[in-house]
Design an enzyme around this catalytic site. Structure first.
Site, PDB file in Angstrom:
ATOM      1  N   LYS A 158       1.263 -13.828  -5.950  1.00 29.06           N
ATOM      2  CA  LYS A 158      -0.103 -13.575  -5.486  1.00 29.06           C
ATOM      3  C   LYS A 158      -0.995 -13.175  -6.669  1.00 29.06           C
ATOM      4  O   LYS A 158      -0.540 -12.471  -7.570  1.00 29.06           O
ATOM      5  CB  LYS A 158      -0.015 -12.404  -4.490  1.00 29.06           C
ATOM      6  CG  LYS A 158      -1.287 -12.020  -3.823  1.00 29.06           C
ATOM      7  CD  LYS A 158      -1.108 -10.738  -3.015  1.00 29.06           C
ATOM      8  CE  LYS A 158      -1.185  -9.515  -3.901  1.00 29.06           C
ATOM      9  NZ  LYS A 158      -1.455  -8.256  -3.199  1.00 29.06           N
ATOM     10  N   LYS A 168       7.299  -2.850  -5.317  1.00 29.41           N
ATOM     11  CA  LYS A 168       6.745  -1.874  -6.264  1.00 29.41           C
ATOM     12  C   LYS A 168       7.842  -1.007  -6.862  1.00 29.41           C
ATOM     13  O   LYS A 168       7.801  -0.683  -8.041  1.00 29.41           O
ATOM     14  CB  LYS A 168       5.697  -0.998  -5.580  1.00 29.41           C
ATOM     15  CG  LYS A 168       4.377  -1.726  -5.411  1.00 29.41           C
ATOM     16  CD  LYS A 168       3.253  -0.799  -5.056  1.00 29.41           C
ATOM     17  CE  LYS A 168       1.944  -1.579  -4.995  1.00 29.41           C
ATOM     18  NZ  LYS A 168       0.907  -0.916  -4.242  1.00 29.41           N
ATOM     19  N   LYS A 224      -4.851  -7.633  -8.924  1.00 31.29           N
ATOM     20  CA  LYS A 224      -5.667  -6.854  -9.869  1.00 31.29           C
ATOM     21  C   LYS A 224      -4.824  -6.327 -11.023  1.00 31.29           C
ATOM     22  O   LYS A 224      -5.293  -6.168 -12.120  1.00 31.29           O
ATOM     23  CB  LYS A 224      -6.206  -5.600  -9.170  1.00 31.29           C
ATOM     24  CG  LYS A 224      -7.266  -5.812  -8.154  1.00 31.29           C
ATOM     25  CD  LYS A 224      -7.650  -4.448  -7.553  1.00 31.29           C
ATOM     26  CE  LYS A 224      -8.260  -4.640  -6.206  1.00 31.29           C
ATOM     27  NZ  LYS A 224      -7.771  -3.771  -5.172  1.00 31.29           N
TER      28      LYS A 224
HETATM   29  P1  TYM Z   1      -6.089  -4.616  -1.571  1.00 33.64           P
HETATM   30  O1  TYM Z   1      -7.005  -3.640  -2.193  1.00 33.64           O
HETATM   31  O2  TYM Z   1      -4.894  -5.051  -2.340  1.00 33.64           O
HETATM   32  O3  TYM Z   1      -6.877  -5.927  -1.187  1.00 33.64           O
HETATM   33  C1  TYM Z   1      -8.055  -5.913  -0.400  1.00 33.64           C
HETATM   34  C2  TYM Z   1      -8.085  -7.147   0.494  1.00 33.64           C
HETATM   35  O4  TYM Z   1      -7.964  -8.337  -0.300  1.00 33.64           O
HETATM   36  C3  TYM Z   1      -6.882  -9.140   0.175  1.00 33.64           C
HETATM   37  N1  TYM Z   1      -6.243  -9.795  -0.981  1.00 33.64           N
HETATM   38  C4  TYM Z   1      -6.012 -11.110  -1.070  1.00 33.64           C
HETATM   39  N2  TYM Z   1      -6.275 -12.136  -0.230  1.00 33.64           N
HETATM   40  C5  TYM Z   1      -5.919 -13.385  -0.633  1.00 33.64           C
HETATM   41  N3  TYM Z   1      -5.320 -13.645  -1.829  1.00 33.64           N
HETATM   42  C6  TYM Z   1      -5.038 -12.654  -2.693  1.00 33.64           C
HETATM   43  N4  TYM Z   1      -4.464 -12.934  -3.863  1.00 33.64           N
HETATM   44  C7  TYM Z   1      -5.383 -11.312  -2.333  1.00 33.64           C
HETATM   45  N5  TYM Z   1      -5.265 -10.115  -2.944  1.00 33.64           N
HETATM   46  C8  TYM Z   1      -5.778  -9.198  -2.097  1.00 33.64           C
HETATM   47  C9  TYM Z   1      -5.934  -8.150   0.841  1.00 33.64           C
HETATM   48  O5  TYM Z   1      -5.106  -8.794   1.781  1.00 33.64           O
HETATM   49  C10 TYM Z   1      -6.909  -7.175   1.487  1.00 33.64           C
HETATM   50  O6  TYM Z   1      -7.356  -7.678   2.723  1.00 33.64           O
HETATM   51  N6  TYM Z   1      -3.371  -2.019   1.695  1.00 33.64           N
HETATM   52  C11 TYM Z   1      -4.654  -2.646   1.467  1.00 33.64           C
HETATM   53  C12 TYM Z   1      -5.842  -1.696   1.565  1.00 33.64           C
HETATM   54  C13 TYM Z   1      -5.951  -0.959   2.864  1.00 33.64           C
HETATM   55  C14 TYM Z   1      -6.364  -1.518   4.098  1.00 33.64           C
HETATM   56  C15 TYM Z   1      -6.410  -0.417   5.009  1.00 33.64           C
HETATM   57  C16 TYM Z   1      -6.714  -2.802   4.501  1.00 33.64           C
HETATM   58  C17 TYM Z   1      -5.756   0.369   3.057  1.00 33.64           C
HETATM   59  N7  TYM Z   1      -6.025   0.723   4.330  1.00 33.64           N
HETATM   60  C18 TYM Z   1      -6.779  -0.606   6.325  1.00 33.64           C
HETATM   61  C19 TYM Z   1      -7.091  -2.996   5.837  1.00 33.64           C
HETATM   62  C20 TYM Z   1      -7.116  -1.900   6.743  1.00 33.64           C
HETATM   63  C21 TYM Z   1      -4.661  -3.220   0.073  1.00 33.64           C
HETATM   64  O7  TYM Z   1      -3.924  -2.793  -0.782  1.00 33.64           O
HETATM   65  O8  TYM Z   1      -5.651  -4.135  -0.122  1.00 33.64           O
END
Ligand code: TYM
Length: 347
Positions: A211, A115, A214
């Site tokens: 990957k 980032k 969003k």
């Molecule tokens: P975030 O919002 O980016 O994504 C939410 C969940 O979706 C999964 N994910 C994917 N899995 C497969 N392929 C992809 N292209 C893909 N893009 C996203 C992510 O692995 C995630 O499981 N840091 C986290 C949010 C968070 C969190 C937490 C997660 C904050 N606190 C505590 C678990 C526990 C995040 O940015 O997810």
């Protein structure tokens, strides 16, 4: 769900619409865990302000994310759906954890490095006009993984179902739990990541080395859960494939392998078995069938989403109940942590 069941916690950021990466890598698996676990599904709005954002959009996206969660099968009767900022304890615990986190560990996190590299590039493009340069690396971005660890440890989660991109963050969380337990005394479960075999890393449709995300600037790279069927077809038909036209799972063919993985995650057949059905056929056939499949799987989700968005009172009641249940557990952990950290009881 009951207090004696294992605690599952996981979250997503409301930084925009959810993608099929979020769905296949994460939410779809969460929906299978409702029966035998005490599930907490967070929408982490405090994480979402670490990047440039508009407050009114964040509010809308947060409510929209609740509706998308439920439309994807997360039943609020069998789980606790809550918004991070509604629960006191996430940022409080993050502060305590930050005091046992070496700075270098945070600076080495892959997502932080990615980032900040991106922000530095943007900054260079403004460098001839300082008055326009709004780009800076905020310290929230560095602290992000500590807040994420707090999200998990606040509920003393046993298991955290996530996509493969969150693995490093989970490792830090486990280290912090162990470090806290060692420094003060046994307090936290050391949570296990749960990364499903299928769908754990859905790649961009335009650059299969990255990957699906969003925030990709190229909107054709990402399939959103709420994309119109016509747009879904267009994005899939224009997905980047590879030079030879043979349909197979192969490291040398990341484009077609990604399409087969998406197919497989939606219909639960192995990517290899799907590839076999396309012997003698071309990429166009695979893409067209995949588009039909994705549209047919997402249509009921989209219909349910629209119904839910027309019933804001219901969504609010889900969040009220979710926050109440989450808060009970959060206060319990926070009280314990504050006591161990040596903070004087409030009189
Ligand atoms: P975030 O919002 O980016 O994504 C939410 C969940 O979706 C999964 N994910 C994917 N899995 C497969 N392929 C992809 N292209 C893909 N893009 C996203 C992510 O692995 C995630 O499981 N840091 C986290 C949010 C968070 C969190 C937490 C997660 C904050 N606190 C505590 C678990 C526990 C995040 O940015 O997810």
């Amino acid at each position: 769900m009951s207090d004696s069941q294992p605690v599952i916690l996981t979250c997503a950021q409301p930084t925009g619409g959810l993608t099929i990466g979020n769905y296949l890598g994460a939410i779809k698996n969460w929906a299978d865990m409702l029966e035998s676990n005490n599930c907490f599904f967070g929408i982490v709005d405090q994480h979402a302000i670490t990047v440039d954002y508009t407050p009114s959009e964040l509010r809308q996206n947060t409510l929209s994310c609740v509706a998308q969660y439920i439309a994807c099968g997360l039943d609020p009767e069998k789980s606790n759906i809550f918004v991070q900022s509604h629960v006191t304890g996430h940022t409080e615990l993050a502060w305590v954890l930050s005091c046992i986190t070496p700075l270098g560990e945070l600076q080495r996190m892959t997502q932080f490095k990615d980032k900040t590299k991106h922000l530095n590039k943007e900054d260079e493009s403004h460098s001839d006009d300082d008055s326009q340069s709004k780009v800076f690396i905020n310290s929230g971005l560095l602290m992000y993984p500590v807040l994420m660890a707090a999200d998990i440890l606040l509920y003393n989660a046993h298991s955290v179902p996530v996509g493969a991109d969150q693995k490093q963050h989970l490792e830090l969380c486990r280290n912090l739990a162990q470090r806290f337990n060692h420094k003060y005394s046994d307090t936290f479960n050391v949570p296990e990541p749960y990364i499903a075999k299928q769908g754990q890393r859905i790649m961009s449709l335009q650059d299969p080395s990255r990957k699906m995300s969003k925030s990709d600037v190229n909107q054709n790279a990402t399939l959103f859960l709420l994309d119109d069927p016509k747009i879904i077809r267009k994005k899939i038909m224009s997905a980047v494939t590879d030079s030879s036209s043979k349909i197979e799972v192969s490291e040398d063919k990341p484009g077609v392998t990604n399409l087969l993985n998406i197919y497989s995650s939606f219909n639960n057949e192995s990517p290899e078995a799907i590839a076999e059905k396309y012997i003698g056929k071309g990429y166009g056939d695979l893409k067209s069938d995949l588009a039909d499949l994705v549209v047919s799987k997402l249509s009921p989700v989209q219909e349910r989403y629209q119904e839910l968005m027309n019933d804001k009172k219901y969504l609010e009641s889900v969040l009220k109940q979710g926050a109440e249940n989450a808060q009970k557990l959060a206060f319990k952990t926070l009280r314990k942590v504050y006591k161990k950290a040596g903070f004087l009881n409030r009189f």
